[in-house]
Design an enzyme around this catalytic site. Structure first.
Site, mmCIF file in Angstrom:
data_model
loop_
_atom_site.group_PDB
_atom_site.id
_atom_site.type_symbol
_atom_site.label_atom_id
_atom_site.label_comp_id
_atom_site.label_asym_id
_atom_site.label_seq_id
_atom_site.Cartn_x
_atom_site.Cartn_y
_atom_site.Cartn_z
ATOM 1 N N ALA A 36 -3.920 13.097 -16.586
ATOM 2 C CA ALA A 36 -3.269 12.173 -15.646
ATOM 3 C C ALA A 36 -3.887 12.306 -14.259
ATOM 4 O O ALA A 36 -4.561 13.299 -13.944
ATOM 5 C CB ALA A 36 -1.772 12.451 -15.574
ATOM 6 N N ILE B 6 -3.355 11.134 -9.790
ATOM 7 C CA ILE B 6 -2.679 10.439 -8.694
ATOM 8 C C ILE B 6 -3.690 9.428 -8.177
ATOM 9 O O ILE B 6 -4.839 9.773 -7.880
ATOM 10 C CB ILE B 6 -2.212 11.414 -7.586
ATOM 11 C CG1 ILE B 6 -1.578 10.633 -6.419
ATOM 12 C CG2 ILE B 6 -3.329 12.331 -7.103
ATOM 13 C CD1 ILE B 6 -0.950 11.531 -5.353
ATOM 14 N N SER B 7 -3.297 8.175 -8.115
ATOM 15 C CA SER B 7 -4.222 7.102 -7.744
ATOM 16 C C SER B 7 -4.690 7.231 -6.293
ATOM 17 O O SER B 7 -4.083 7.934 -5.484
ATOM 18 C CB SER B 7 -3.558 5.734 -7.924
ATOM 19 O OG SER B 7 -3.294 5.479 -9.280
ATOM 20 N N SER C 272 2.555 12.520 -10.462
ATOM 21 C CA SER C 272 2.785 13.412 -9.327
ATOM 22 C C SER C 272 4.121 13.162 -8.643
ATOM 23 O O SER C 272 4.622 14.011 -7.906
ATOM 24 C CB SER C 272 1.670 13.240 -8.289
ATOM 25 O OG SER C 272 1.776 11.976 -7.656
ATOM 26 N N HIS D 152 5.821 11.496 -20.460
ATOM 27 C CA HIS D 152 6.004 12.149 -21.760
ATOM 28 C C HIS D 152 5.422 13.550 -21.827
ATOM 29 O O HIS D 152 5.516 14.196 -22.862
ATOM 30 C CB HIS D 152 5.485 11.269 -22.907
ATOM 31 C CG HIS D 152 4.070 10.818 -22.779
ATOM 32 N ND1 HIS D 152 3.561 9.780 -23.520
ATOM 33 C CD2 HIS D 152 3.051 11.242 -22.004
ATOM 34 C CE1 HIS D 152 2.293 9.600 -23.214
ATOM 35 N NE2 HIS D 152 1.964 10.469 -22.292
ATOM 36 N N ASP E 295 8.671 8.416 -23.714
ATOM 37 C CA ASP E 295 7.526 7.536 -23.917
ATOM 38 C C ASP E 295 7.722 6.286 -23.063
ATOM 39 O O ASP E 295 8.543 5.424 -23.382
ATOM 40 C CB ASP E 295 7.410 7.161 -25.395
ATOM 41 C CG ASP E 295 6.137 6.395 -25.719
ATOM 42 O OD1 ASP E 295 5.536 5.807 -24.794
ATOM 43 O OD2 ASP E 295 5.743 6.373 -26.897
ATOM 44 N N GLY E 296 6.977 6.195 -21.987
ATOM 45 C CA GLY E 296 7.150 5.092 -21.049
ATOM 46 C C GLY E 296 6.872 3.731 -21.643
ATOM 47 O O GLY E 296 7.360 2.717 -21.132
ATOM 48 N N THR F 70 -0.951 5.653 -23.249
ATOM 49 C CA THR F 70 -1.138 6.015 -24.644
ATOM 50 C C THR F 70 -0.070 7.007 -25.085
ATOM 51 O O THR F 70 0.879 7.300 -24.346
ATOM 52 C CB THR F 70 -2.558 6.598 -24.842
ATOM 53 O OG1 THR F 70 -2.793 6.825 -26.228
ATOM 54 C CG2 THR F 70 -2.741 7.901 -24.077
ATOM 55 N N GLN G 244 -3.006 11.558 -25.030
ATOM 56 C CA GLN G 244 -3.183 11.939 -23.634
ATOM 57 C C GLN G 244 -3.600 13.390 -23.512
ATOM 58 O O GLN G 244 -4.446 13.741 -22.697
ATOM 59 C CB GLN G 244 -1.909 11.681 -22.825
ATOM 60 C CG GLN G 244 -2.084 12.004 -21.346
ATOM 61 C CD GLN G 244 -0.920 11.549 -20.496
ATOM 62 O OE1 GLN G 244 -0.225 10.619 -20.838
ATOM 63 N NE2 GLN G 244 -0.692 12.223 -19.392
#
Length: 236
Positions: A61, A63-64, A98, A120, A151-152, A227, A232
């Site tokens: 994952a 943080i953008s 985050s 998740h 699960d988003g 996913t 992931q």
């Protein structure tokens, strides 16, 4: 607009985003000033907290980059404004990671609304909660934000329907149906979607009375995939 930059303070980061035209709304600007990015990155990235670039946070994952968060808040500025709504605002943040963008939205709706973040990976649930407690604890203490494990792609039915659904990972086969179902009529969704060409686009959808989405493509992007937990975990 410029591309990536490197700043040394949160205020100078936000000032640059304003200068570059990434964000204009005063409420959104104030929210980003309240949510200090250094509280939402890993220890190894603290010295680079205010660089306009994404950082890994573990478990496949990220943080953008700040410009993506600023641009997305600007898209949702009216939908996250309690003064423009008759009822409390309900928000779902899929892939809350985050907790940074979750917190920014929480600040914006704090007058009359709530945000659910969903992850998740249990370690990321804990990471997000701890970051918010460190940086913006009142959002947890006042129950404006909660982050749950799940699960988003299936949304979170308990708090549905939502005024806003934000997805922080890229859906390969279009917007998941469960998310569309859990969106209010007139509600908005912002989500990266991968097309058959392999190119990703940030999409902004409005749910109409017939239950369908009217979708606009905002810009090309690059996000980690939306996913399964198993897949992931294979990314790191």
């Amino acid at each position: 607009m410029t591309s990536f930059f490197r700043k040394q303070t949160n205020d100078s980061l936000i000032d640059q985003l304003i200068y570059d035209g990434r964000i204009e709304n005063e409420r959104c600007i104030a929210a980003l000033r309240q949510v200090d990015r250094k509280n939402y990155v890993l220890k190894r990235n603290k010295s680079s907290s205010y660089y306009d670039q994404p950082f890994g946070i573990g478990y496949g994952a990220t943080i953008s980059a700040p410009h993506m968060h600023a641009m997305t808040l600007e898209l949702l500025k009216d939908d996250l404004n309690p003064d423009l709504k008759d009822d409390p605002i309900s928000v779902l943040d899929v892939g809350s990671g985050s907790g940074y963008f979750t917190a920014a939205m929480g600040v914006l709706v704090s007058k009359n609304g709530s945000v659910v973040g969903i992850e998740h990976i249990p370690e990321l649930v804990e990471f997000g909660i701890n970051n918010i407690k460190k940086g913006n604890p009142e959002l947890i203490e006042k129950a404006i934000i909660k982050i749950i494990e799940g699960d988003g792609r299936l949304g979170y039915q308990e708090n549905a329907p939502y005024d806003v659904i934000h997805v922080g990972a890229c859906a390969k086969n279009g917007i998941p149906e469960k998310l569309i179902e859990q969106l209010k009529i007139g509600g908005k969704v912002v989500i990266p979607v991968e097309k058959s060409s392999g190119q990703q686009y940030l999409e902004y959808g409005i749910k109409k009375k017939n239950g369908k989405l009217i979708i606009s493509q905002i810009c090309g992007v690059r996000f980690v995939p939306l996913t399964s937990k198993k897949k992931q975990l294979q990314l790191f």
